[in-house]
Design a protein around this motif. Sequence first.
Motif, PDB file in Angstrom:
ATOM      1  N   ASP A   8       0.844  -1.198   0.000  1.00 62.63           N
ATOM      2  CA  ASP A   8       0.000   0.000   0.000  1.00 62.63           C
ATOM      3  C   ASP A   8       0.883   1.254   0.000  1.00 62.63           C
ATOM      4  O   ASP A   8       1.752   1.411   0.858  1.00 62.63           O
ATOM      5  CB  ASP A   8      -0.897  -0.031   1.241  1.00 62.63           C
ATOM      6  CG  ASP A   8      -1.779   1.193   1.368  1.00 62.63           C
ATOM      7  OD1 ASP A   8      -1.949   1.911   0.371  1.00 62.63           O
ATOM      8  OD2 ASP A   8      -2.294   1.415   2.476  1.00 62.63           O
ATOM      9  N   GLU A   9       0.655   2.150  -0.929  1.00 63.56           N
ATOM     10  CA  GLU A   9       1.451   3.386  -1.012  1.00 63.56           C
ATOM     11  C   GLU A   9       1.120   4.368   0.093  1.00 63.56           C
ATOM     12  O   GLU A   9       1.908   5.258   0.396  1.00 63.56           O
ATOM     13  CB  GLU A   9       1.234   4.064  -2.368  1.00 63.56           C
ATOM     14  CG  GLU A   9       1.764   3.282  -3.552  1.00 63.56           C
ATOM     15  CD  GLU A   9       1.577   4.032  -4.852  1.00 63.56           C
ATOM     16  OE1 GLU A   9       0.864   5.064  -4.848  1.00 63.56           O
ATOM     17  OE2 GLU A   9       2.148   3.604  -5.870  1.00 63.56           O
ATOM     18  N   GLY A  10      -0.055   4.230   0.707  1.00 61.05           N
ATOM     19  CA  GLY A  10      -0.436   5.153   1.757  1.00 61.05           C
ATOM     20  C   GLY A  10      -1.006   6.441   1.215  1.00 61.05           C
ATOM     21  O   GLY A  10      -1.025   6.684   0.015  1.00 61.05           O
ATOM     22  N   PHE A  11      -1.473   7.273   2.120  1.00 58.69           N
ATOM     23  CA  PHE A  11      -2.169   8.503   1.724  1.00 58.69           C
ATOM     24  C   PHE A  11      -1.274   9.485   0.980  1.00 58.69           C
ATOM     25  O   PHE A  11      -1.749  10.300   0.189  1.00 58.69           O
ATOM     26  CB  PHE A  11      -2.772   9.176   2.960  1.00 58.69           C
ATOM     27  CG  PHE A  11      -1.751   9.698   3.935  1.00 58.69           C
ATOM     28  CD1 PHE A  11      -1.364  11.019   3.907  1.00 58.69           C
ATOM     29  CD2 PHE A  11      -1.182   8.856   4.882  1.00 58.69           C
ATOM     30  CE1 PHE A  11      -0.422  11.492   4.802  1.00 58.69           C
ATOM     31  CE2 PHE A  11      -0.238   9.338   5.784  1.00 58.69           C
ATOM     32  CZ  PHE A  11       0.149  10.656   5.741  1.00 58.69           C
ATOM     33  N   ASP A  12       0.029   9.416   1.210  1.00 59.36           N
ATOM     34  CA  ASP A  12       0.920  10.379   0.552  1.00 59.36           C
ATOM     35  C   ASP A  12       1.793   9.729  -0.518  1.00 59.36           C
ATOM     36  O   ASP A  12       2.683  10.363  -1.093  1.00 59.36           O
ATOM     37  CB  ASP A  12       1.793  11.096   1.582  1.00 59.36           C
ATOM     38  CG  ASP A  12       2.681  10.134   2.363  1.00 59.36           C
ATOM     39  OD1 ASP A  12       2.575   8.914   2.122  1.00 59.36           O
ATOM     40  OD2 ASP A  12       3.470  10.609   3.193  1.00 59.36           O
ATOM     41  N   GLY A  13       1.549   8.431  -0.789  1.00 63.62           N
ATOM     42  CA  GLY A  13       2.278   7.743  -1.838  1.00 63.62           C
ATOM     43  C   GLY A  13       3.713   7.377  -1.515  1.00 63.62           C
ATOM     44  O   GLY A  13       4.479   6.992  -2.406  1.00 63.62           O
TER      45      GLY A  13
END
Length: 227
Positions: free
Chosen positions: A23-28
Motif C-alpha cells: 500500500d502506497e499510503g495517503f501520501d504515496g
Amino acid sequence: MSKDELLNSLENAIVIGHLDAEDEGFDGTMEGTLGTMELVVKALEEGVDHQKILDTFGQAMEKVGELFETGEYFLPDMLASAECMGAAMDIIKPQLEAGAGVDKGKFLIATVKGDLHDIGKNIVTTMLKGAGYQVEDLGMDVPSEEILKVIKEFKPDFVGLSALLTTTMVEMEKVVKMIRKEGFSNIKVLIGGAPTSEEFAEKIGADVYCRDVIDAINKLEHLREVS
C-alpha cells in the motif's frame, strides 16, 4: 522494536489507513513499509498480549473518530482505517475464537428493511469486533421478521439498528416492538443513523440512541458497566 513500539506503530498504521507493505499510503510514500497486516502478524509472533492488541485497535479507531469529528478526516479516511481494522481482525480472529481474547458479549446489527445504506453500520461492526464483541452482521434491507428469527438463534445481549432514510425509521419501531412483544426484555437495543435522535429512541422504546460510531462504542461500554 520493543512491544510498546510495535503497538504504537500498529496504532499509527490503522489511523493513517496503511493496510500492508504494498500500500502506497495517503501520501504515496509508504510502499515497502510495514502496514497494519504485517504489524499484527509481527505482534502475534512476538507474543504480544491479545488484549493489548485489541486495545490498540480501539485506541486507533477512537483517534480516527476524533479526527472525523474535528473535520480533519473525511469519510474515505475513516473507511480506510476501518478496512485496516477489518483485515487485522481477520488475522487475530482465529486465536480469539480459540479463547485467547475477551468476549464482551453478543451484538446483532442490521440496517432495517427498505434502507440500503450500510457504511456507518460497517464501521460500527468493525470497531465492535476490535473491542472484543461477538458480532453478527445481517447486512442491509433486513426485514423485521428476519431480525427476530436471528435473535432467537443467536441470543444476543445487544441489538443495533441502523437507518439513514426517514421513511425507514418506522421499521426500527416495528423491530423494537417485536423484540419486546417476544419477551426479550434483557436485550438492549441501540439505534443510529442521520434521521434518528434521543427523542425518537425514547418514543419507540429503544434503550440507546447513538450519534456516531464513537458515541456507540462509549454508550455500549456504559451499558455493560451498569448491567
